[in-house]
Design a protein around this motif. Structure first.
Motif, mmCIF file in Angstrom:
data_model
loop_
_atom_site.group_PDB
_atom_site.id
_atom_site.type_symbol
_atom_site.label_atom_id
_atom_site.label_comp_id
_atom_site.label_asym_id
_atom_site.label_seq_id
_atom_site.Cartn_x
_atom_site.Cartn_y
_atom_site.Cartn_z
ATOM 1 N N GLY A 1 0.836 -1.189 0.000
ATOM 2 C CA GLY A 1 0.000 0.000 0.000
ATOM 3 C C GLY A 1 0.870 1.237 0.000
ATOM 4 N N PHE A 2 0.297 2.374 -0.380
ATOM 5 C CA PHE A 2 1.079 3.609 -0.490
ATOM 6 C C PHE A 2 1.746 3.959 0.846
ATOM 7 N N LYS A 3 0.980 3.980 1.925
ATOM 8 C CA LYS A 3 1.518 4.362 3.239
ATOM 9 C C LYS A 3 2.573 3.369 3.701
ATOM 10 N N GLU A 4 2.314 2.090 3.485
ATOM 11 C CA GLU A 4 3.273 1.048 3.869
ATOM 12 C C GLU A 4 4.585 1.220 3.125
ATOM 13 N N TYR A 5 4.493 1.539 1.829
ATOM 14 C CA TYR A 5 5.699 1.705 1.010
ATOM 15 C C TYR A 5 6.525 2.897 1.487
ATOM 16 N N VAL A 6 5.850 4.023 1.727
ATOM 17 C CA VAL A 6 6.560 5.230 2.155
ATOM 18 C C VAL A 6 7.216 5.005 3.520
ATOM 19 N N THR A 7 6.505 4.380 4.452
ATOM 20 C CA THR A 7 7.061 4.094 5.780
ATOM 21 C C THR A 7 8.286 3.190 5.672
ATOM 22 N N HIS A 8 8.170 2.141 4.850
ATOM 23 C CA HIS A 8 9.295 1.218 4.655
ATOM 24 C C HIS A 8 10.506 1.952 4.092
ATOM 25 N N LEU A 9 10.298 2.812 3.109
ATOM 26 C CA LEU A 9 11.395 3.559 2.487
ATOM 27 C C LEU A 9 12.059 4.480 3.509
ATOM 28 N N ARG A 10 11.254 5.174 4.292
ATOM 29 C CA ARG A 10 11.800 6.106 5.294
ATOM 30 C C ARG A 10 12.614 5.369 6.358
#
Length: 401
Positions: free
Chosen positions: A328-337
């Motif tokens: 998911g979008f939020k999951e991806y951004v959190t993982h990247l950060r």
């Protein structure tokens, strides 16, 4: 009026053309040297009147008339021949020819014939226009009334039975467009494609429910007709539309009173359906979005903001993003950060507060909570463990002979 002259003798063709142009400059004349050429012109041009010779190479004028009149039912035919044999004239009359003229044609005879047929064709065209206008208006009335009924609005006493008397049972098929931009063109495409497919698959009509939703009432002919129609509709819309869409279909309906409730159900359920088609360039859009996220992960990132960067609806973009990345979008951004935060914790001497800000978390407490939830360590604990691991590795390498 558009007139087609078919004759294998160029002198005859040119003579007829000159006479018509001189006396009737408002008419358009098209010439064919043989029946094969005439067949093509009948397909390509809006011909009103055909003047054809009888005996020509390949096919006679009467054969041309016979194969064409069923397809081009409105066209008037005049047979021109050098032969006065009764059999030809009789066959021409049987096929519906307006006249049978003998060569050489006198100019006055040709002029009188064109004048009379011109008046007849003009009157018929007017009647056809009126009939087409009436038919179109009735269609719009029927569709508007049905759309109002399907939306659950009062009909003011209008009886729906005449509108659906040819549909003892039917299915409702809804096409929903998903776009924040103007969808007039897409709406037009869906309406025309859907209407043509219904005509070939059985009986029914298409009506507009709102700017982004069209509803088809379909009574398919034959077993499997509905499934074929939907497959063809999906295939055509994937080809012509650049907007994501959904196709929803009801079960078989026999009671007209159930339509409003069924349409309401379809509208509600569409919010939870995956789109049937991701607009062309979907993979490229996700790639652009990923590049943007990697470059701006330290900033405030929302689904709506990134979706606007690639000109997609947020709901559609969210589904497309998860389909292409597996997250998911939020999951991806959190993982990247967090990946970037772990790198900085391992490889730099920056304070935890500075790292938190660099990876997009201005609130260091919030950052620590998310970090611990994902890794099982606080940022400081992770740094200590990472540092201990490096120190142990270095000591082990130094101890080796």
């Amino acid at each position: 009026m558009n007139i087609l002259v078919v004759d294998d003798e160029s002198i005859i063709r040119s003579g007829i053309e000159r006479t018509i142009h001189r006396h009737f400059p408002e008419h358009r004349v098209v010439l064919a040297a043989d029946p094969e050429e005439a067949v093509q012109l009948l397909k390509q041009e809006p011909i009103d009147l055909v003047l054809t010779d009888v005996l020509m190479p390949g096919m006679t004028g009467l054969e041309l008339m016979e194969i064409s009149r069923k397809i081009h039912t409105h066209v008037k035919w005049v047979v021109i021949s050098a032969y006065s044999e009764f059999a030809y004239a009789k066959e021409a009359v049987r096929l519906g020819a307006k006249d049978y003229l003998l060569k050489p044609i006198g100019k006055e005879t040709l002029i009188d014939m064109i004048r009379e047929l011109g008046k007849e064709i003009e009157q018929e065209n007017e009647r056809n226009k009126e009939a087409q206008l009436l038919k179109r208006n009735l269609r719009f009335l029927r569709e508007a009334v049905f759309a109002r009924w399907a939306s659950g609005l009062d009909l003011g006493g209008i009886d729906l039975a005449p509108f659906t008397e040819n549909h003892p049972f039917f299915h409702l098929v809804m096409v929903r467009l998903e776009s924040d931009s103007d969808t007039k063109l897409e709406h037009f495409i869906v309406e025309n494609v859907f209407s043509e497919l219904i005509e070939s698959a059985g009986k029914g009509f298409v009506t507009s429910i709102d700017a982004r939703s069209l509803l088809g009432l379909v009574t398919p002919s034959g077993e499997g007709g509905l499934n074929r129609l939907i497959d063809q509709l999906r295939s055509h819309l994937k080809r012509y539309l650049k907007t994501p869409f959904q196709i929803l279909c009801s079960d078989r309906i026999s009671d007209l009173a159930k339509v409003p409730a069924e349409v309401r159900r379809m509208r509600e359920s569409s919010a939870f359906q995956v789109y049937d088609h991701y607009a062309s360039g979907g993979e490229q859009a996700v790639e652009v979005a990923l590049q943007y996220i990697r470059a701006h992960y330290s900033e405030e990132l929302t689904l709506e903001k990134v979706a606007s960067i690639v000109y997609l609806n947020p709901v559609y973009f969210s589904q497309l993003f998860k389909q292409k990345t597996g997250k998911g979008f939020k999951e991806y951004v959190t993982h990247l950060r967090l990946e970037r935060a772990m790198e900085l914790l391992r490889d730099s001497e920056l304070k935890v507060g500075d790292i938190s800000e660099r990876v997009g978390y201005p609130d260091v407490r919030h950052f620590s909570q998310i970090f611990r939830k994902k890794t099982g360590f606080t940022p400081s604990e992770y740094r200590q463990h990472a540092g201990a691991g490096r120190s142990g590795a270095s000591a082990e390498q130094t101890a080796k002979p």
